[in-house]
Scaffold this active site. Sequence first.
Site, short mmCIF file in Angstrom:
data_model
loop_
_atom_site.label_atom_id
_atom_site.label_comp_id
_atom_site.label_asym_id
_atom_site.label_seq_id
_atom_site.Cartn_x
_atom_site.Cartn_y
_atom_site.Cartn_z
N HIS A 194 55.77 77.41 75.87
CA HIS A 194 54.37 76.98 75.47
C HIS A 194 54.12 76.17 74.47
CE1 HIS A 194 49.90 77.55 75.52
NE2 HIS A 194 50.07 77.61 74.31
N GLU A 195 54.80 76.62 73.41
CA GLU A 195 54.92 76.11 72.07
C GLU A 195 55.40 74.68 71.99
OE1 GLU A 195 52.61 77.07 70.21
OE2 GLU A 195 52.27 79.15 71.04
N HIS A 201 53.47 72.22 73.45
CA HIS A 201 52.49 71.72 72.45
C HIS A 201 53.04 70.55 71.77
CE1 HIS A 201 48.99 73.94 72.78
NE2 HIS A 201 49.44 75.15 72.86
N GLU A 215 45.34 74.07 76.00
CA GLU A 215 46.08 75.25 76.13
C GLU A 215 46.33 75.25 77.55
OE1 GLU A 215 47.27 77.65 73.98
OE2 GLU A 215 46.30 76.13 72.43
#
Length: 291
Positions: free
Chosen positions: A144-145, A148, A223
């Site tokens: 997820h990071e 980003h 997100e």
Amino acid sequence: MKRIFLFLATNLAVMLVMSVVLSLLGVNRYLTANGLNFSMLMVFSLVVGFTGAFFSLLISKPMAKWSTGARVIDAPTTSTELWLVSVVKNLAERAGIGMPDVAVYDGAPNAFATGAFKNSALVAVSTGLLESMTREEVEAVLGHEVAHIANGDMVTMALIQGVVNTFVVFLARVVGYVIDKAIFKNSDDDRPGIGYMVTVFVCEIIFGFAASIIVCWFSRQREFRADAGSAKLMGNGQPMINALSRLGGLVPGELPKSMAASGISDKAGVAALFSTHPPMEERIAALRALN
């Protein structure tokens, strides 16, 4: 309510400081000397609006390390550190970005990514996250990071913040000028009247709250994209679904207010409009819809 106030104050602080400094330098007086000069006002607004946003972006990485006490893993000394660096390296290669710095910090479950550039970013996880989740779930969070970073979310949010700051500065001065001339009848000299200065100050706060709603909406959308990015990097969405389910039952570690949007999750706000993250159930539902 205190959290919301502090979060909004962070977004407004640099903008207000720049506004005050330029006002002391006589820029406001110049803009209103012979009627409001819209071209110069727009330039003024762009400088104030984007300076703070991009300055915050450029110092985001060192500030994140300093404010969280994150320790970058330069040379892994434990099996966990070796595993973390290896996982982030593999995810970064799949995402097509340079290897980020990998860091660990003490705190309740959370993780974040930050940095102004895709190929020199920072990914950090808390000790609470490592202790509370399985390795597959931690890998999904790291995905997820990394997503980003690959999506350029930090730069995108800085651009959005700069745009809304620009409109806040611009509109506040237009309203201040109109009220000063129409209500306070200030037309005797070239200097802005007290009505102008007070109105600008009040409008910057009010418009700043409205601007934060826009910024938070964009933050929630990114997100969803980062969750989907993790699912793509992992090969399926189930690990991220499991990670979000686990996080939903934990109290997330609170990050510094200026970094609230960077974490994997955030405490539920008093008002949904000011939340930087969607509810866990919505994020899980969006991932399940992808399967």
